[in-house]
Motif scaffolding. Structure first.
Motif, PDB file in Angstrom:
ATOM      1  N   TYR A  32      38.457  28.409  25.932  1.00 50.19           N
ATOM      2  CA  TYR A  32      39.038  29.741  25.868  1.00 50.19           C
ATOM      3  C   TYR A  32      39.040  30.401  27.243  1.00 50.19           C
ATOM      4  CZ  TYR A  32      40.444  34.164  23.824  1.00 50.19           C
ATOM      5  OH  TYR A  32      41.139  35.308  23.504  1.00 50.19           O
ATOM      6  N   LEU A  33      38.071  30.070  28.084  1.00 54.55           N
ATOM      7  CA  LEU A  33      38.029  30.609  29.442  1.00 54.55           C
ATOM      8  C   LEU A  33      39.296  30.232  30.204  1.00 54.55           C
ATOM      9  CD1 LEU A  33      36.560  32.066  31.739  1.00 54.55           C
ATOM     10  CD2 LEU A  33      35.398  29.912  32.238  1.00 54.55           C
ATOM     11  N   ALA A  34      39.733  29.000  30.061  1.00 53.70           N
ATOM     12  CA  ALA A  34      40.960  28.558  30.734  1.00 53.70           C
ATOM     13  C   ALA A  34      42.157  29.391  30.276  1.00 53.70           C
ATOM     14  CB  ALA A  34      41.199  27.074  30.479  1.00 53.70           C
ATOM     15  N   GLN A  35      42.234  29.688  28.985  1.00 49.41           N
ATOM     16  CA  GLN A  35      43.330  30.513  28.459  1.00 49.41           C
ATOM     17  C   GLN A  35      43.247  31.941  28.990  1.00 49.41           C
ATOM     18  OE1 GLN A  35      42.992  30.215  24.210  1.00 49.41           O
ATOM     19  NE2 GLN A  35      43.626  28.076  24.172  1.00 49.41           N
ATOM     20  N   GLU A  36      42.039  32.489  29.020  1.00 48.64           N
ATOM     21  CA  GLU A  36      41.838  33.845  29.524  1.00 48.64           C
ATOM     22  C   GLU A  36      42.248  33.945  31.000  1.00 48.64           C
ATOM     23  OE1 GLU A  36      39.742  36.899  27.831  1.00 48.64           O
ATOM     24  OE2 GLU A  36      41.462  35.997  26.844  1.00 48.64           O
ATOM     25  N   LEU A  37      41.827  32.964  31.797  1.00 50.95           N
ATOM     26  CA  LEU A  37      42.165  32.981  33.220  1.00 50.95           C
ATOM     27  C   LEU A  37      43.670  32.867  33.434  1.00 50.95           C
ATOM     28  CD1 LEU A  37      39.254  30.811  34.652  1.00 50.95           C
ATOM     29  CD2 LEU A  37      39.505  33.310  34.774  1.00 50.95           C
ATOM     30  N   ALA A  38      44.341  32.070  32.626  1.00 49.93           N
ATOM     31  CA  ALA A  38      45.803  31.963  32.719  1.00 49.93           C
ATOM     32  C   ALA A  38      46.457  33.302  32.371  1.00 49.93           C
ATOM     33  CB  ALA A  38      46.309  30.852  31.809  1.00 49.93           C
ATOM     34  N   GLY A  39      45.943  33.978  31.365  1.00 49.38           N
ATOM     35  CA  GLY A  39      46.469  35.290  30.985  1.00 49.38           C
ATOM     36  C   GLY A  39      46.260  36.324  32.072  1.00 49.38           C
ATOM     37  N   ILE A  40      45.105  36.300  32.707  1.00 50.95           N
ATOM     38  CA  ILE A  40      44.818  37.224  33.806  1.00 50.95           C
ATOM     39  C   ILE A  40      45.765  36.957  34.976  1.00 50.95           C
ATOM     40  CG2 ILE A  40      43.111  37.751  35.599  1.00 50.95           C
ATOM     41  CD1 ILE A  40      40.967  37.400  33.357  1.00 50.95           C
ATOM     42  N   LYS A  41      45.978  35.694  35.278  1.00 52.46           N
ATOM     43  CA  LYS A  41      46.894  35.325  36.365  1.00 52.46           C
ATOM     44  C   LYS A  41      48.298  35.870  36.079  1.00 52.46           C
ATOM     45  CE  LYS A  41      47.846  31.355  39.290  1.00 52.46           C
ATOM     46  NZ  LYS A  41      47.596  29.928  39.478  1.00 52.46           N
ATOM     47  N   GLN A  42      48.753  35.740  34.850  1.00 52.80           N
ATOM     48  CA  GLN A  42      50.074  36.239  34.463  1.00 52.80           C
ATOM     49  C   GLN A  42      50.133  37.767  34.569  1.00 52.80           C
ATOM     50  OE1 GLN A  42      52.719  34.420  33.928  1.00 52.80           O
ATOM     51  NE2 GLN A  42      54.031  36.144  33.464  1.00 52.80           N
ATOM     52  N   LEU A  43      49.093  38.447  34.102  1.00 51.93           N
ATOM     53  CA  LEU A  43      49.035  39.905  34.179  1.00 51.93           C
ATOM     54  C   LEU A  43      49.092  40.358  35.636  1.00 51.93           C
ATOM     55  CD1 LEU A  43      48.556  42.441  32.306  1.00 51.93           C
ATOM     56  CD2 LEU A  43      46.152  42.242  32.957  1.00 51.93           C
ATOM     57  N   GLN A  44      48.338  39.690  36.500  1.00 55.48           N
ATOM     58  CA  GLN A  44      48.323  40.051  37.910  1.00 55.48           C
ATOM     59  C   GLN A  44      49.656  39.741  38.582  1.00 55.48           C
ATOM     60  OE1 GLN A  44      44.774  38.042  39.294  1.00 55.48           O
ATOM     61  NE2 GLN A  44      43.451  39.716  38.630  1.00 55.48           N
ATOM     62  N   LYS A  45      50.304  38.684  38.156  1.00 54.94           N
ATOM     63  CA  LYS A  45      51.626  38.334  38.693  1.00 54.94           C
ATOM     64  C   LYS A  45      52.631  39.445  38.369  1.00 54.94           C
ATOM     65  CE  LYS A  45      55.005  34.587  38.591  1.00 54.94           C
ATOM     66  NZ  LYS A  45      55.345  33.293  37.978  1.00 54.94           N
ATOM     67  N   GLN A  46      52.455  40.074  37.204  1.00 55.11           N
ATOM     68  CA  GLN A  46      53.321  41.176  36.778  1.00 55.11           C
ATOM     69  C   GLN A  46      52.907  42.506  37.415  1.00 55.11           C
ATOM     70  OE1 GLN A  46      52.871  41.024  32.533  1.00 55.11           O
ATOM     71  NE2 GLN A  46      54.171  39.223  32.317  1.00 55.11           N
ATOM     72  N   LYS A  47      51.845  42.459  38.241  1.00 51.90           N
ATOM     73  CA  LYS A  47      51.308  43.646  38.906  1.00 51.90           C
ATOM     74  C   LYS A  47      50.878  44.713  37.898  1.00 51.90           C
ATOM     75  CE  LYS A  47      53.767  42.907  43.255  1.00 51.90           C
ATOM     76  NZ  LYS A  47      52.919  41.882  43.682  1.00 51.90           N
ATOM     77  N   ARG A  48      50.164  44.251  36.874  1.00 49.75           N
ATOM     78  CA  ARG A  48      49.627  45.132  35.829  1.00 49.75           C
ATOM     79  C   ARG A  48      48.112  44.997  35.785  1.00 49.75           C
ATOM     80  NH1 ARG A  48      53.911  47.455  36.168  1.00 49.75           N
ATOM     81  NH2 ARG A  48      55.579  47.351  34.650  1.00 49.75           N
ATOM     82  N   GLU A  49      47.461  46.052  35.290  1.00 50.62           N
ATOM     83  CA  GLU A  49      46.020  46.052  35.092  1.00 50.62           C
ATOM     84  C   GLU A  49      45.705  46.855  33.832  1.00 50.62           C
ATOM     85  OE1 GLU A  49      44.455  47.917  38.588  1.00 50.62           O
ATOM     86  OE2 GLU A  49      45.081  49.915  37.978  1.00 50.62           O
ATOM     87  N   PRO A  50      44.554  46.598  33.218  1.00 51.86           N
ATOM     88  CA  PRO A  50      44.192  47.373  32.028  1.00 51.86           C
ATOM     89  C   PRO A  50      43.960  48.841  32.375  1.00 51.86           C
ATOM     90  CG  PRO A  50      42.739  45.478  32.315  1.00 51.86           C
ATOM     91  CD  PRO A  50      43.560  45.588  33.549  1.00 51.86           C
ATOM     92  N   TRP A  51      44.280  49.687  31.431  1.00 52.12           N
ATOM     93  CA  TRP A  51      44.025  51.117  31.555  1.00 52.12           C
ATOM     94  C   TRP A  51      43.320  51.573  30.287  1.00 52.12           C
ATOM     95  CZ3 TRP A  51      45.693  54.910  28.212  1.00 52.12           C
ATOM     96  CH2 TRP A  51      45.440  56.230  28.604  1.00 52.12           C
TER      97      TRP A  51
END
Length: 131
Positions: A32-51
């Motif tokens: 699951y860590l691998a999936q989470e890291l891939a999701g974070i990479k995608q979020l950062q690529k979109q220049k988004r962060e949690p609020w």
């Protein structure tokens, strides 16, 4: 462990991949860590962060040997996404529902620690526990 995962995941989302791995490793399985890291990479690529943040409201815990299921009726009305450069809230991402039905599957590792193996958003409605 489950409740501590959520703020750790938010910190991980604004961290480098190495730091995100360090933040999430205590809470999730390696797979699951691998999936989470891939999701974070995608979020950062979109220049988004949690609020904001999710309010965890566990409604059910079921344990079966080395596996467990948690049901959670989260309040996500004060969470969303922000632009990672300006930190301004992305308007269409906010004002989530006061009830988001979450199911988390956990596995106990060889050391006896529980780790998240999967998190799913369920379509079915949920009712938060009484305060």
């Amino acid at each position: 462990m489950y409740t501590a995962y959520w703020p750790a995941s938010q910190r991980a989302a604004i961290s480098s991949q190495e730091e995100a791995e360090h933040l999430l490793a205590p809470y999730v399985t390696k797979k699951y860590l691998a999936q989470e890291l891939a999701g974070i990479k995608q979020l950062q690529k979109q220049k988004r962060e949690p609020w904001g943040s999710e309010k965890v409201r566990v409604t059910e815990v079921a344990i079966n040997g080395d596996r467990a299921r948690i049901r959670d009726c989260q309040d996500v009305s004060k969470s969303g996404l922000a632009d990672a450069e300006t930190h301004q809230v992305v308007p269409e991402s906010t004002h989530g529902p006061a009830t988001r039905h979450v199911e988390a599957l956990l596995e106990r590792d060889a050391n006896g620690a529980w780790r998240l193996a999967r998190i799913s958003i369920l379509e079915s409605p949920c009712k938060p526990p009484s305060s």
